[in-house]
Enzyme design. Structure first.
Site, PDB file in Angstrom:
ATOM      1  CB  VAL A   1      -1.010   0.035   1.176  1.00 24.53           C
ATOM      2  CG1 VAL A   1      -2.117  -0.971   0.965  1.00 24.53           C
ATOM      3  CG2 VAL A   1      -0.317  -0.164   2.517  1.00 24.53           C
TER       4      VAL A   1
ATOM      5  CG  ASN B   1      -6.562  -3.202   9.173  1.00 20.37           C
ATOM      6  OD1 ASN B   1      -6.739  -3.092  10.377  1.00 20.37           O
ATOM      7  ND2 ASN B   1      -5.932  -4.257   8.642  1.00 20.37           N
TER       8      ASN B   1
ATOM      9  CB  SER C   1      -3.082   2.945  17.730  1.00 25.41           C
ATOM     10  OG  SER C   1      -2.565   2.389  18.918  1.00 25.41           O
TER      11      SER C   1
ATOM     12  CE1 TYR D   1       1.198   0.710  15.095  1.00 26.06           C
ATOM     13  CE2 TYR D   1       0.603   1.584  17.239  1.00 26.06           C
ATOM     14  CZ  TYR D   1       0.307   0.797  16.144  1.00 26.06           C
ATOM     15  OH  TYR D   1      -0.882   0.115  16.091  1.00 26.06           O
ATOM     16  CB  ALA D   2       2.832   7.129  19.259  1.00 25.73           C
TER      17      ALA D   2
ATOM     18  CB  SER E   1       2.324   6.398  11.938  1.00 27.10           C
ATOM     19  OG  SER E   1       1.958   5.289  12.758  1.00 27.10           O
ATOM     20  CE  LYS E   2      -1.521   2.516  13.611  1.00 27.56           C
ATOM     21  NZ  LYS E   2      -2.377   1.986  12.538  1.00 27.56           N
TER      22      LYS E   2
ATOM     23  CB  ILE F   1      -6.595  -5.894  19.288  1.00 31.80           C
ATOM     24  CG1 ILE F   1      -7.264  -4.515  19.452  1.00 31.80           C
ATOM     25  CG2 ILE F   1      -7.553  -6.918  18.684  1.00 31.80           C
ATOM     26  CD1 ILE F   1      -8.456  -4.452  20.383  1.00 31.80           C
TER      27      ILE F   1
HETATM   28  P1  NAD Z   1      -1.250  -7.647  11.858  1.00 35.62           P
HETATM   29  O1  NAD Z   1       0.235  -7.451  11.812  1.00 35.62           O
HETATM   30  O2  NAD Z   1      -1.790  -8.907  12.428  1.00 35.62           O
HETATM   31  O3  NAD Z   1      -1.876  -7.454  10.396  1.00 35.62           O
HETATM   32  C1  NAD Z   1      -1.482  -6.369   9.569  1.00 35.62           C
HETATM   33  C2  NAD Z   1      -1.670  -6.781   8.118  1.00 35.62           C
HETATM   34  O4  NAD Z   1      -1.216  -5.676   7.303  1.00 35.62           O
HETATM   35  C3  NAD Z   1      -0.831  -8.007   7.725  1.00 35.62           C
HETATM   36  O5  NAD Z   1      -1.627  -8.934   7.020  1.00 35.62           O
HETATM   37  C4  NAD Z   1       0.265  -7.414   6.846  1.00 35.62           C
HETATM   38  O6  NAD Z   1       0.726  -8.324   5.848  1.00 35.62           O
HETATM   39  C5  NAD Z   1      -0.428  -6.211   6.246  1.00 35.62           C
HETATM   40  N1  NAD Z   1       0.531  -5.200   5.767  1.00 35.62           N
HETATM   41  C6  NAD Z   1       1.604  -4.715   6.437  1.00 35.62           C
HETATM   42  N2  NAD Z   1       2.274  -3.841   5.660  1.00 35.62           N
HETATM   43  C7  NAD Z   1       1.616  -3.781   4.477  1.00 35.62           C
HETATM   44  C8  NAD Z   1       1.839  -3.077   3.269  1.00 35.62           C
HETATM   45  N3  NAD Z   1       2.889  -2.240   3.114  1.00 35.62           N
HETATM   46  N4  NAD Z   1       0.964  -3.237   2.241  1.00 35.62           N
HETATM   47  C9  NAD Z   1      -0.089  -4.099   2.372  1.00 35.62           C
HETATM   48  N5  NAD Z   1      -0.343  -4.797   3.497  1.00 35.62           N
HETATM   49  C10 NAD Z   1       0.505  -4.641   4.530  1.00 35.62           C
HETATM   50  O7  NAD Z   1      -1.813  -6.353  12.651  1.00 35.62           O
HETATM   51  P2  NAD Z   1      -3.218  -6.128  13.415  1.00 35.62           P
HETATM   52  O8  NAD Z   1      -2.965  -6.304  14.854  1.00 35.62           O
HETATM   53  O9  NAD Z   1      -4.305  -6.887  12.746  1.00 35.62           O
HETATM   54  O10 NAD Z   1      -3.415  -4.574  13.167  1.00 35.62           O
HETATM   55  C11 NAD Z   1      -4.240  -4.034  12.140  1.00 35.62           C
HETATM   56  C12 NAD Z   1      -4.285  -2.513  12.279  1.00 35.62           C
HETATM   57  O11 NAD Z   1      -4.777  -2.175  13.581  1.00 35.62           O
HETATM   58  C13 NAD Z   1      -2.904  -1.866  12.160  1.00 35.62           C
HETATM   59  O12 NAD Z   1      -3.026  -0.621  11.514  1.00 35.62           O
HETATM   60  C14 NAD Z   1      -2.504  -1.654  13.612  1.00 35.62           C
HETATM   61  O13 NAD Z   1      -1.579  -0.609  13.758  1.00 35.62           O
HETATM   62  C15 NAD Z   1      -3.857  -1.323  14.229  1.00 35.62           C
HETATM   63  N6  NAD Z   1      -3.861  -1.560  15.669  1.00 35.62           N
HETATM   64  C16 NAD Z   1      -3.650  -2.798  16.204  1.00 35.62           C
HETATM   65  C17 NAD Z   1      -3.654  -2.971  17.582  1.00 35.62           C
HETATM   66  C18 NAD Z   1      -3.429  -4.304  18.243  1.00 35.62           C
HETATM   67  O14 NAD Z   1      -3.376  -4.354  19.485  1.00 35.62           O
HETATM   68  N7  NAD Z   1      -3.306  -5.387  17.503  1.00 35.62           N
HETATM   69  C19 NAD Z   1      -3.846  -1.860  18.420  1.00 35.62           C
HETATM   70  C20 NAD Z   1      -4.059  -0.618  17.857  1.00 35.62           C
HETATM   71  C21 NAD Z   1      -4.077  -0.466  16.485  1.00 35.62           C
END
Ligand code: NAD
Length: 246
Positions: free
Chosen positions: A63, A89, A141, A154-155, A157-158, A187
């Site tokens: 992306v 996402n 986030s 990360y913070a 970016s969010k 999560i």
């Molecule tokens: P995850 O790592 O399990 O899944 C992220 C997905 O994004 C993966 O399938 C990965 O292959 C894909 N991805 C990464 N870089 C990419 C790129 N350049 N192009 C296309 N796809 C790409 O993460 P998650 O825990 O499911 O998190 C999903 C979103 O929620 C993220 O933005 C994360 O920052 C946000 N988030 C997660 C949490 C948590 O506790 N898990 C908390 C706050 C926010």
């Protein structure tokens, strides 16, 4: 457009929260285009979601590829004749304390988490403005709202995603296009599975509801923002964090 006739693009949909969002939107009858870097995981999506073949499309894409992301959005809108929902996402972490953080880790996280959402939003907005409807949802986030030790990149970016969300909402409201954010707390996904037990224990101690969230908890908030049930809501951020951010 009724929810079950909507066309949605979900990035980072091969696993974790993105996969659950794809499942939830498919369950509402939407057509979902699942985008991810991981071709191997995308191949398992039809079985993982149980989706009818004409409702789920998978696309391998980084992306951060500006031309590629724009072309994909245009292609989806042309193929389906519309584009109703974009869920930005896809996201990564490259944690480290500020003083030791490498330039490359700062830049990569900003590019994947924030720049990609700008690219997708700009491309999708062109189609949504033309049809005078649409809903864009950015995955922010708790770290973006509050900051977090070891997550300067990360913070930031969010937090940046919240600025993008509010600005997009203000610019596009008069065209009938909405933009909102969801801010998950801790999560249980592969992103957080890799954290040391001590970090998990410390996180749990801060959660008023005393449990970690599940991807479905976040997906339901995203589905609400994608649906007509939220038609009068734009520029907002919904925290899904067990009560941490109030
Ligand atoms: P995850 O790592 O399990 O899944 C992220 C997905 O994004 C993966 O399938 C990965 O292959 C894909 N991805 C990464 N870089 C990419 C790129 N350049 N192009 C296309 N796809 C790409 O993460 P998650 O825990 O499911 O998190 C999903 C979103 O929620 C993220 O933005 C994360 O920052 C946000 N988030 C997660 C949490 C948590 O506790 N898990 C908390 C706050 C926010």
């Amino acid at each position: 457009m009724a929810d079950n006739e909507k066309v949605a693009i979900v990035t980072g949909a091969a696993r974790g929260i993105g996969l659950e969002i794809a499942r939830e939107l498919l369950g509402m009858g939407m057509t979902v285009v699942a985008v991810d870097l991981r071709e191997d995981l995308l191949a398992k999506l039809p079985a993982a979601t149980n989706a009818p073949a004409d409702k789920l499309d998978t696309r391998t894409l980084d992306v951060t590829d500006s031309a590629g992301f724009t072309a994909l959005v245009d292609e989806v809108a042309e193929k389906h004749g519309r584009l109703d929902v974009l869920v930005n996402n896809a996201g990564i972490t490259r944690d480290g304390l500020l003083l030791r953080m490498e330039d490359a880790d700062w830049e990569l996280v900003l590019k994947v988490n924030l720049t990609s959402a700008f690219l997708g939003t700009r491309a999708a907005a062109r189609h949504m403005i033309r049809q005078r409807s649409g809903s864009i949802i950015n995955l922010s986030s708790y770290s973006g709202l509050e900051g977090n030790r070891g997550q300067a990149n990360y913070a930031s970016s969010k937090a940046g995603l919240l600025g993008l969300t509010k600005t997009t909402a203000k610019e596009l409201a008069r065209k009938g296009v909405r933009c909102n954010a969801v801010a998950p707390g801790f999560i249980q996904t592969e992103m957080t599975d890799v954290l040391p037990q001590q970090a998990k224990d410390m996180a749990l101690a801060q959660i008023p509801l005393k449990r970690f969230g599940q991807p479905a908890d976040v997906a339901k908030a995203v589905a609400f923002l994608a649906s007509d049930a939220s038609n009068y809501i734009t520029g907002q951020c919904i925290s899904v964090d067990g009560g941490m951010h109030t």
